[in-house]
Motif scaffolding. Structure first.
Motif, short mmCIF file in Angstrom:
data_model
loop_
_atom_site.label_atom_id
_atom_site.label_comp_id
_atom_site.label_asym_id
_atom_site.label_seq_id
_atom_site.Cartn_x
_atom_site.Cartn_y
_atom_site.Cartn_z
N LEU A 91 8.65 -11.48 -38.45
CA LEU A 91 9.74 -10.53 -38.68
C LEU A 91 9.45 -9.20 -38.01
O LEU A 91 10.37 -8.53 -37.51
N THR A 138 14.11 -13.79 -48.44
CA THR A 138 14.84 -13.45 -49.66
C THR A 138 15.00 -14.66 -50.57
O THR A 138 14.80 -14.57 -51.79
N ARG A 169 14.22 -4.42 -46.61
CA ARG A 169 14.32 -5.16 -47.86
C ARG A 169 13.44 -6.41 -47.84
O ARG A 169 12.71 -6.69 -48.80
N ALA A 170 13.47 -7.14 -46.74
CA ALA A 170 12.64 -8.34 -46.62
C ALA A 170 11.16 -7.97 -46.59
O ALA A 170 10.33 -8.67 -47.19
N SER A 174 15.80 -4.57 -42.19
CA SER A 174 14.77 -5.54 -42.55
C SER A 174 13.83 -5.01 -43.62
O SER A 174 12.99 -5.75 -44.14
N CYS A 227 16.00 -12.68 -36.56
CA CYS A 227 15.72 -11.68 -37.60
C CYS A 227 16.51 -11.99 -38.87
O CYS A 227 15.96 -12.00 -39.98
N GLU A 264 14.99 -13.02 -42.55
CA GLU A 264 15.34 -12.26 -43.76
C GLU A 264 15.91 -13.19 -44.82
O GLU A 264 15.59 -13.06 -46.02
N ALA A 296 12.30 -7.16 -36.05
CA ALA A 296 12.87 -6.38 -37.15
C ALA A 296 13.98 -5.43 -36.71
O ALA A 296 14.04 -4.99 -35.57
#
Length: 239
Positions: free
Chosen positions: A40, A20, A50-51, A48, A12, A16, A44
């Motif tokens: 993901l 990013t 944000r990703a 996560s 994970c 990420e 997750a």
């Protein structure tokens, strides 16, 4: 932590990091974004989100470049998959909903944008101008500027949301696009006469209204407003 859980967390974090990095470099192609999203989702964690938002944004950028109708539906589809997994993995945040609302507005599906906004309110998020501004633009694009004005001046304060200069500029442009530069000027003066308060007009605000007068053939009104701006600038310079 079990070996399996540790491996899942490690993968994970790796996913990420990849998402990013590629998002920041703008090298996150749509097909790759979907593949990374799929993997993901299986691994997750709450952070996560944000990703996931970066993947959704990559999909939204693909829309702006012009994509097929099937690609236009990708962002809502990915959002729905993410939302279904939220009970035990990762929940959409306010930024996620903002991306979805923007997406629907670009698709010309204003009714779905407002439905998504309803989910924001139901979820209990405190809304901000970033979430509402796409709705204002969507209304103005449909030539429903008075409804947008109602949202700006009445509904946003009810939501505890302060309009920003982008909010006002959307409405100003909406008026001018409908050849209603005089009403745009009234709103501009309302911004300027607010005692220098929360949202004074910026250069874009003035340029929008000046351009609106020129478009309407009201050259004198455009030059008068330009002169008004110069006078204000001189007064500020002499203070």
């Amino acid at each position: 932590m079990s070996r399996r859980a540790s491996a899942a967390l490690g993968r994970c974090l790796e996913l990420e990091h990849v998402i990013t990095g590629r998002f920041r470099s703008r090298s996150l192609a749509l097909d790759d974004a979907v593949k990374l999203f799929d993997e993901l989702l299986h691994n997750a964690r709450p952070a996560s989100v944000r990703a996931f938002n970066q993947v959704l944004t990559a999909g939204s950028r693909a829309q702006r470049r012009g994509s097929s109708s099937s690609s236009l539906e990708l962002v809502p589809s990915l959002f729905n998959r993410m939302a279904r997994a939220c009970s035990n993995k990762v929940a959409p945040d306010l930024h996620t909903y903002s991306i979805l609302i923007n997406c629907f507005c670009r698709m010309g599906r204003l009714e779905l944008s407002f439905a998504a906004f309803g989910l924001v309110l139901k979820t209990g998020f405190r809304v901000n101008a970033r979430v509402i501004n796409p709705l204002l633009k969507g209304l103005c694009d449909r030539k429903r500027v008075h409804e947008a004005m109602d949202v700006l001046l009445r509904r946003m304060p009810e939501f505890g949301c302060t309009p920003d200069v982008f909010s006002y500029n959307i409405i100003l442009k909406g008026f001018c696009n409908e050849r209603r530069a005089e009403e745009a000027l009234e709103l501009l003066h309302m911004m300027a006469d607010d005692g220098g308060g929360s949202c004074p007009p910026d250069v874009v605000s003035y340029n929008t209204v000046i351009s609106g007068f020129f478009r309407d053939g009201q050259v004198d009104r455009a030059y008068n407003l330009f002169h008004e701006i110069n006078q204000k600038c001189l007064l500020l310079a002499n203070q």
